[in-house]
Scaffold this active site. Structure first.
Site, PDB file in Angstrom:
ATOM      1  N   CYS A 189       0.931  -1.221   0.147  1.00 20.29           N
ATOM      2  CA  CYS A 189      -0.015  -0.031   0.032  1.00 20.29           C
ATOM      3  C   CYS A 189       0.923   1.086  -0.078  1.00 20.29           C
ATOM      4  O   CYS A 189       0.907   1.955   0.833  1.00 20.29           O
ATOM      5  CB  CYS A 189      -1.002   0.210   1.073  1.00 20.29           C
ATOM      6  SG  CYS A 189      -2.031  -1.462   1.186  1.00 20.29           S
ATOM      7  N   ALA A 190       1.838   1.378  -1.058  1.00 23.16           N
ATOM      8  CA  ALA A 190       3.039   2.262  -0.986  1.00 23.16           C
ATOM      9  C   ALA A 190       2.205   3.598  -1.425  1.00 23.16           C
ATOM     10  O   ALA A 190       2.838   4.811  -1.168  1.00 23.16           O
ATOM     11  CB  ALA A 190       4.021   1.756  -1.856  1.00 23.16           C
ATOM     12  N   GLY A 226       4.750   6.794  -2.799  1.00 26.55           N
ATOM     13  CA  GLY A 226       5.909   6.357  -2.243  1.00 26.55           C
ATOM     14  C   GLY A 226       6.810   7.252  -1.224  1.00 26.55           C
ATOM     15  O   GLY A 226       7.904   7.307  -1.328  1.00 26.55           O
ATOM     16  N   GLY A 227       6.002   7.816  -0.368  1.00 26.32           N
ATOM     17  CA  GLY A 227       6.563   8.579   0.657  1.00 26.32           C
ATOM     18  C   GLY A 227       7.511   8.072   1.562  1.00 26.32           C
ATOM     19  O   GLY A 227       8.620   7.988   1.725  1.00 26.32           O
ATOM     20  N   ASP A 268       1.075  -1.492  -4.619  1.00 25.09           N
ATOM     21  CA  ASP A 268      -0.185  -0.853  -4.470  1.00 25.09           C
ATOM     22  C   ASP A 268      -1.443  -1.361  -5.433  1.00 25.09           C
ATOM     23  O   ASP A 268      -0.905  -1.856  -6.651  1.00 25.09           O
ATOM     24  CB  ASP A 268       0.087   0.773  -4.756  1.00 25.09           C
ATOM     25  CG  ASP A 268      -1.413   1.654  -4.015  1.00 25.09           C
ATOM     26  OD1 ASP A 268      -1.017   2.039  -2.920  1.00 25.09           O
ATOM     27  OD2 ASP A 268      -2.249   1.683  -4.500  1.00 25.09           O
ATOM     28  N   ASP A 305      -9.347  -6.866  -5.313  1.00 21.37           N
ATOM     29  CA  ASP A 305     -10.431  -7.701  -5.117  1.00 21.37           C
ATOM     30  C   ASP A 305     -10.144  -8.615  -4.063  1.00 21.37           C
ATOM     31  O   ASP A 305      -9.372  -9.701  -4.212  1.00 21.37           O
ATOM     32  CB  ASP A 305     -10.921  -8.260  -6.499  1.00 21.37           C
ATOM     33  CG  ASP A 305     -12.363  -8.999  -6.071  1.00 21.37           C
ATOM     34  OD1 ASP A 305     -12.705  -9.228  -4.988  1.00 21.37           O
ATOM     35  OD2 ASP A 305     -13.096  -9.345  -7.021  1.00 21.37           O
ATOM     36  N   ASP A 334       1.188  -0.071   5.059  1.00 22.70           N
ATOM     37  CA  ASP A 334       0.681   1.049   5.641  1.00 22.70           C
ATOM     38  C   ASP A 334      -0.824   1.009   4.939  1.00 22.70           C
ATOM     39  O   ASP A 334      -1.259   1.409   4.116  1.00 22.70           O
ATOM     40  CB  ASP A 334       1.397   2.225   4.579  1.00 22.70           C
ATOM     41  CG  ASP A 334       0.996   3.444   4.971  1.00 22.70           C
ATOM     42  OD1 ASP A 334       0.225   3.707   6.046  1.00 22.70           O
ATOM     43  OD2 ASP A 334       1.497   4.640   4.571  1.00 22.70           O
ATOM     44  N   CYS A 363      -2.576   5.602   9.794  1.00 16.99           N
ATOM     45  CA  CYS A 363      -2.681   7.129  10.477  1.00 16.99           C
ATOM     46  C   CYS A 363      -3.946   7.117  11.067  1.00 16.99           C
ATOM     47  O   CYS A 363      -4.559   8.407  10.760  1.00 16.99           O
ATOM     48  CB  CYS A 363      -2.420   8.286   9.295  1.00 16.99           C
ATOM     49  SG  CYS A 363      -3.638   8.025   7.877  1.00 16.99           S
TER      50      CYS A 363
END
Length: 564
Positions: A359-360, A363-364, A383, A412, A433, A496
């Site tokens: 789940c990049a 790309g931070g 991702d 899916d 993430d 987050c």
């Protein structure tokens, strides 16, 4: 069907915007239309009638505002004589600004044009794009305005416009409560005027402008007769601290005492600083931050300082034009909240390892991991959105990152991912993430309280339902990512969010799993990490604005048994 629904939504939004244009210039509209009860929203019987009233009023009052269009509210040579917002100027020039220099407590340079523009942006979200973040709408609005010679903004004006819009978003529940209390509709216009006139008032905006607005809007006299901040203090805790219904139970569970809850909620209301991460691929780890900090301070950013936790972070107290920061265009520093830096550091990726950022996005965290690896080894950026991954390519090039491979994975939940299946148990470390409610980012995106769970101020069902739909997806992603980790490898789960159902509860459910590839895991909180693991009896890391000065983050570190 989707196109028809979209067209219907656009039509409804356009009619809503037309109505507010009528209301904005109500004193120049013909008396017949003004008296008609059919104009009052939301009780009008026919949207076509509203459009007709609008066209008639334009013809009748064309001399007053012939330069006003539905596309934008342009800066006129002479302002509409009856426009309350333009009447708030101290001169006949609608571009005239009120400087805060005469009032040391006022910090924002503002004009009636900026107030109108703030209303425009909020109207666009309210009527046409209720699920779109305000930052995105504002960027597009300014971009459209830049091609219009009559409506352009310098850097100070852009900052002031953003300050007004996000200021409204940070106080919207309180403003709506007050507006309803005096029988007014909670429209974008009323919210902006209430914010500028009372919520922020002379603390941020010049008093001469505030006084003019009070005289221009009759209902503001009733506000003036009361102490707005005393009224706020008498509101219930949830309204006062701008917490939507769907997040209230989870936050009460995370912070069970009222003192701690109010402290944490207040932290989420404060504007965030600007944090930077020093890129060790282009500077030394030891002297890199000192050199970058000195360069930034020498460029006139005297308030720049080291971040308190991250050894690679630099903090500025407020937003600045990024292009003016030394080292940013060269990839020496990269914008990244200190909390994001810290959770990426938990992975502790080593040179030569096989690492995945699941789940990049753009790309931070991938950039931070690549720097940990010193550009050596295999780093996969994964991702479900290939376009989003591609948007991270220029960032990698600027940062000097050369070991990243991008891969789109299956979105899916009911289908297997062939790429992931072929690489089960092959990665030394994996960072997950996970998509989440974003509660921890509320100080940065204050409107997310409403856009994530429904724009309506008390849309409980939609927010609760969306959270229920999200939880199985988070668990699915966690388990799929866990299968990639080899025996003895490390898995870091990050959100987050501050809601336990997205954090501790997900890890507890994962550890109970007894399905084939997802077994043999244990929590492995590092004892020497720069920030103590205090949540969950020392098993988890929870970062908050109130306690750490970062965005809100949750992280759990897990290790796979050597035998599994």
């Amino acid at each position: 069907m989707k196109e028809e629904e979209g067209q219907k939504r656009d039509t409804n939004g356009s009619i809503g915007l037309i109505f507010l244009k009528i209301k904005r210039f109500r004193r120049t509209i013909s008396k017949e239309a003004e008296r008609s009860p059919e104009i009052e929203m939301p009780h009008f019987p026919s949207k076509v009638k509203i459009a007709c009233y609008y066209l008639l009023s334009v013809i009748h009052a064309s001399s007053a505002f012939s330069t006003i269009t539905l596309k934008s509210r342009r800066r006129c040579q002479q302002p509409p004589a009856s426009s309350a917002l333009n009447a708030a100027s101290t001169s006949n020039d609608p571009n005239a600004t009120f400087s805060p220099n005469n009032n040391p407590t006022a910090t924002v340079k503002i004009s009636s044009t900026l107030i109108n523009s703030a209303i425009d942006v909020l109207e666009e979200q309210h009527f046409r794009r209720p699920d779109t973040p305000l930052d995105s709408i504002l960027r597009n609005y300014i971009k459209r305005s830049s091609s219009d010679d009559d409506l352009q903004y310098d850097l100070d004006e852009k900052d002031a416009l953003r300050e007004i819009i996000l200021g409204v978003a940070r106080s919207q529940y309180k403003i709506d409560c007050k507006l309803k209390g005096i029988g007014l509709q909670c429209t974008p216009e009323n919210r902006v005027i209430a914010h500028v006139g009372f919520v922020a008032g002379a603390l941020k905006y010049p008093p001469e402008l505030v006084n003019k607005l009070i005289k221009s809007y009759d209902w503001m006299q009733e506000f003036k007769s009361q102490s707005i901040h005393d009224d706020f203090a008498s509101m219930d805790l949830q309204t006062r601290f701008e917490c939507p219904d769907w997040a209230w139970p989870g936050l009460n569970e995370a912070f069970p005492t009222q003192d701690e809850l109010t402290r944490q909620l207040d932290g989420l209301l404060q504007p965030p600083p600007l944090d930077l991460r020093v890129n060790t691929l282009k500077s030394s780890k030891v002297a890199g931050r000192d050199e970058a900090l000195h360069a930034i301070q020498s460029a006139g950013f005297d308030n720049a300082k080291p971040t308190p936790w991250s050894p690679l972070g630099i903090r500025l107290d407020k937003r600045v034009p990024l292009g003016n920061l030394p080292g940013l265009l060269d990839g020496i520093v990269e914008p990244q909240d200190e909390g994001s830096q810290l959770v990426a550091a938990l992975l502790n990726a080593q040179p030569g390892e096989a690492v995945a950022d699941y789940c990049a996005g753009t790309g931070g965290k991938t950039l931070a991991i690549a720097a940990q690896m010193q550009n050596k080894g295999r780093l996969y950026s994964l991702d479900v959105d290939g376009d989003r991954l591609e948007r991270g390519r220029p960032r990698c090039a600027k940062a000097g990152v050369g070991n990243v491979q991008r891969q789109t994975v299956q979105a899916d939940m009911t289908r297997k991912d062939k790429w992931c299946k072929r690489r089960n148990r092959t990665f030394d470390r994996v960072l997950v993430d996970a998509p989440c409610s974003g509660v921890g980012s509320w100080r940065r995106k204050p409107d997310a309280r409403r856009t994530w769970g429904g724009l309506g101020s008390n849309n409980v069902d939609e927010g609760v339902d969306r959270l229920k739909e999200l939880l199985p997806l988070q668990q699915h992603i966690l388990r799929r990512a866990a299968r990639l980790v080899k025996p003895g490898g490390r898995l870091v789960y990050v959100t987050c969010s501050l809601l336990p159902e997205e954090n501790e509860h997900q890890i507890e459910e994962f550890l109970k799993c007894d399905e084939g590839e997802v077994v043999g895991w244990k929590l492995d909180a590092p004892a020497d990490f720069v920030v103590p693991f205090e949540a969950g009896n020392g098993h988890y890391l929870r970062l908050t604005p109130a306690q750490h000065g970062t965005d809100g983050f949750f992280a759990a570190v897990l290790r796979r048994d050597e035998e599994n």
